[in-house]
Design an enzyme around this catalytic site. Structure first.
Site, short mmCIF file in Angstrom:
data_model
loop_
_atom_site.label_atom_id
_atom_site.label_comp_id
_atom_site.label_asym_id
_atom_site.label_seq_id
_atom_site.Cartn_x
_atom_site.Cartn_y
_atom_site.Cartn_z
N ASP A 130 -14.09 -16.21 8.07
CA ASP A 130 -12.70 -15.86 7.78
C ASP A 130 -11.96 -15.69 9.11
OD1 ASP A 130 -10.33 -14.58 7.26
OD2 ASP A 130 -11.15 -13.16 5.81
N TYR B 146 0.83 -1.21 0.00
CA TYR B 146 0.00 0.00 0.00
C TYR B 146 0.87 1.26 0.00
CZ TYR B 146 -3.08 -3.64 1.82
OH TYR B 146 -3.76 -4.81 2.02
N LYS C 228 -2.37 -16.61 7.98
CA LYS C 228 -1.54 -15.81 8.86
C LYS C 228 -0.74 -16.64 9.88
CE LYS C 228 -3.00 -11.20 8.06
NZ LYS C 228 -4.27 -10.70 7.56
N TYR D 196 -12.73 -7.03 6.24
CA TYR D 196 -11.53 -7.15 5.40
C TYR D 196 -11.29 -8.62 5.12
CZ TYR D 196 -6.88 -7.14 3.51
OH TYR D 196 -5.81 -7.35 2.68
C1 LIG Z 1 -4.79 -10.72 6.24
C2 LIG Z 1 -6.18 -11.16 6.02
C3 LIG Z 1 -6.60 -11.72 4.79
C4 LIG Z 1 -5.67 -11.84 3.59
O1 LIG Z 1 -4.59 -12.67 3.83
P1 LIG Z 1 -3.25 -12.53 2.94
O2 LIG Z 1 -2.41 -13.68 3.39
O3 LIG Z 1 -2.67 -11.19 3.26
O4 LIG Z 1 -3.68 -12.63 1.53
C5 LIG Z 1 -7.90 -12.13 4.68
N1 LIG Z 1 -8.77 -12.02 5.72
C6 LIG Z 1 -8.41 -11.50 6.90
C7 LIG Z 1 -9.40 -11.44 8.01
C8 LIG Z 1 -7.11 -11.04 7.09
O5 LIG Z 1 -6.76 -10.50 8.26
#
Ligand SMILES: *Cc1c(COP(=O)(O)O)cnc(C)c1O
Length: 434
Positions: A254, A25, A283, A153
């Site tokens: 997610d 970014y 992550k 997000y």
């Molecule tokens: C970081 C994140 C993503 C994307 O993961 P990347 O490995 O950066 O592509 C998707 N959803 C959530 C909730 C996140 O925190």
């Protein structure tokens, strides 16, 4: 002597970085300054000039065990001597199968199938494909819309962007690319607040209005991360899951940021007692070593996808189930579960709560909030990174604020002194004038 310690070499590195390397970014022509890191171990990042910073970010939620952990280093070294990678089409291997077994074991019983993806964003794409192909297999191909809440997000790829907050999620920049989805207001009740029926009235209406067109609802459980670091009431998620079941749409959760203990539960959805149809993790999956994410789904979803035309889930990354990533992920999960992580996260929660409390009284601070090993100071106005970052660094701490948020999610191995260094730096840097 490490070449990176030579001041002229470091200058050259930074000049080349500025000339050639894009950061997240960031502008290519007028980027914010970056700090050169020579090495990292435990909770410390060591800069090229020898300074050490206490890490308050876990490299964006990932490095839960800190850096250069001997157990994870060994897992990676052992695996690299056996094989770094083989394609996953037509082949399989022990690291992938072992990790899949572990993930199935630590997630709700009904989640039985694992798809390995290269990153969190890609796992969201795969989860969405699963949902769409599921409905194709169930003879309802018109179900292809997603419902989500504002303030979310889910990643930076196109499909993931379509379910990010429409304002902060860059929809305006990529209008032609990003499919239109269905948005409800962000969850109103905060973590400890009661939930009323009216809080989900809009969601219920939308589920009704778009019945027959919705494939799935996708949300982050309990914590809306990059969309604002908000903690919402578990009962909201419980009710949302019930509405999904009533409406017969899939629930995609997610847990890419929240998974592996960060909120005080192994998965944040446990706060709400909710079991999704599809679950994304990433992550912290590899303990912050390599990029990997996973999508888990139920037998029912897998059966639906398999009944779709072609019978296959249409995704297959080149580096799918990379053995190095799988081996280190497996070791990371084992390391986490083999220690009293709940106690550690609860201790960090207490230390963050106490340490950040003085920030509430500072001018410009809108709110201080803590959940598990996540501490957030929300400002009334966007913070000036150019001014704030050097003040934090001068106090020996690495943090990366964004927007109006100064926040921390330290590695679980952080000592009380590490956490105090972080919270003191936050309070001190925000209190400092000019
Ligand atoms: C970081 C994140 C993503 C994307 O993961 P990347 O490995 O950066 O592509 C998707 N959803 C959530 C909730 C996140 O925190």
């Amino acid at each position: 002597m490490d070449a990176a310690w030579d001041p002229t070499a470091v200058e050259q590195l930074l000049a080349d970085d500025r000339a050639h390397v894009w950061h997240p970014y960031a502008s290519a022509v007028d980027p914010l300054p970056v700090l050169p890191v020579a090495s990292a171990s435990g909770t410390r990042l060591r800069l090229a000039d020898g300074r050490e910073l206490v890490d308050g970010m876990s490299s964006w939620w990932a490095a839960i065990h800190g850096y250069a952990h001997p157990v994870l280093n060994r897992a990676l070294r052992d695996q690299v001597d056996r094989m770094a990678h083989v394609m996953f089409g037509g082949l399989t291997h022990e690291p992938a199968v072992r990790l899949a077994r572990q993930l199935v074991e630590i997630t709700p019983t009904s989640l039985t199938r694992v798809f390995f993806a290269d990153s969190g964003s890609v796992s969201v794409e795969v989860a969405v494909k699963m949902a769409l192909q599921y409905w194709q297999g169930r003879g309802q191909p018109d179900r292809r819309l997603l419902l989500t809440v504002r303030g979310g997000y889910h990643g930076d790829t196109t499909g993931a962007m379509s379910v990010c907050d429409p304002v902060t999620g860059m929809h305006g920049l990529f209008r032609a690319l990003v499919p239109q989805q269905v948005f409800a207001e962000r969850p109103r009740p905060r973590f400890a607040e009661p939930v009323r029926d009216s809080d989900l009235a809009e969601v219920a209406n939308l589920l009704d209005r778009y019945a027959g067109q919705l494939a799935a609802v996708i949300v982050e459980p309990i914590v809306q991360g990059a969309g604002g670091m908000r903690f919402y009431a578990p009962a909201y998620l419980t009710r949302l899951a019930a509405l999904c079941r009533e409406a017969g749409v899939l629930l995609l959760l997610d847990e890419i940021a929240t998974g592996f203990g960060r909120t005080g539960r192994l998965f944040a959805s446990e706060w709400a007692g909710v079991v999704p149809d599809v679950l994304c993790v990433g992550k912290a999956l590899t303990g912050g070593y390599l990029t990997m994410a996973a999508v888990l789904c139920t037998d029912e979803v897998a059966a639906g996808v398999s009944a779709a035309p072609g019978g296959a889930l249409m995704h297959g990354p080149t580096f799918m189930a990379n053995p190095l990533a799988a081996a280190v992920a497996s070791a990371s999960v084992e390391l986490l579960l083999g220690q009293p992580w709940q106690q550690r996260v609860a201790e960090i929660e207490g230390q963050l709560t106490a340490g950040l409390a003085p920030a509430s009284a500072l001018p410009g601070v809108a709110e201080v909030r803590v959940l598990g090993a996540i501490g957030v100071v929300e400002m009334a106005e966007p913070v000036d990174l150019r001014a704030l970052t050097p003040r934090l660094v001068a106090r020996g701490v690495w943090l990366r604020p964004f927007g109006r948020l100064v926040y921390t999610m330290p590695p679980y191995i952080s000592t009380a002194a590490d956490v105090a260094a972080i919270t003191d730096a936050v309070v001190g840097a925000l209190a400092q004038d000019g």
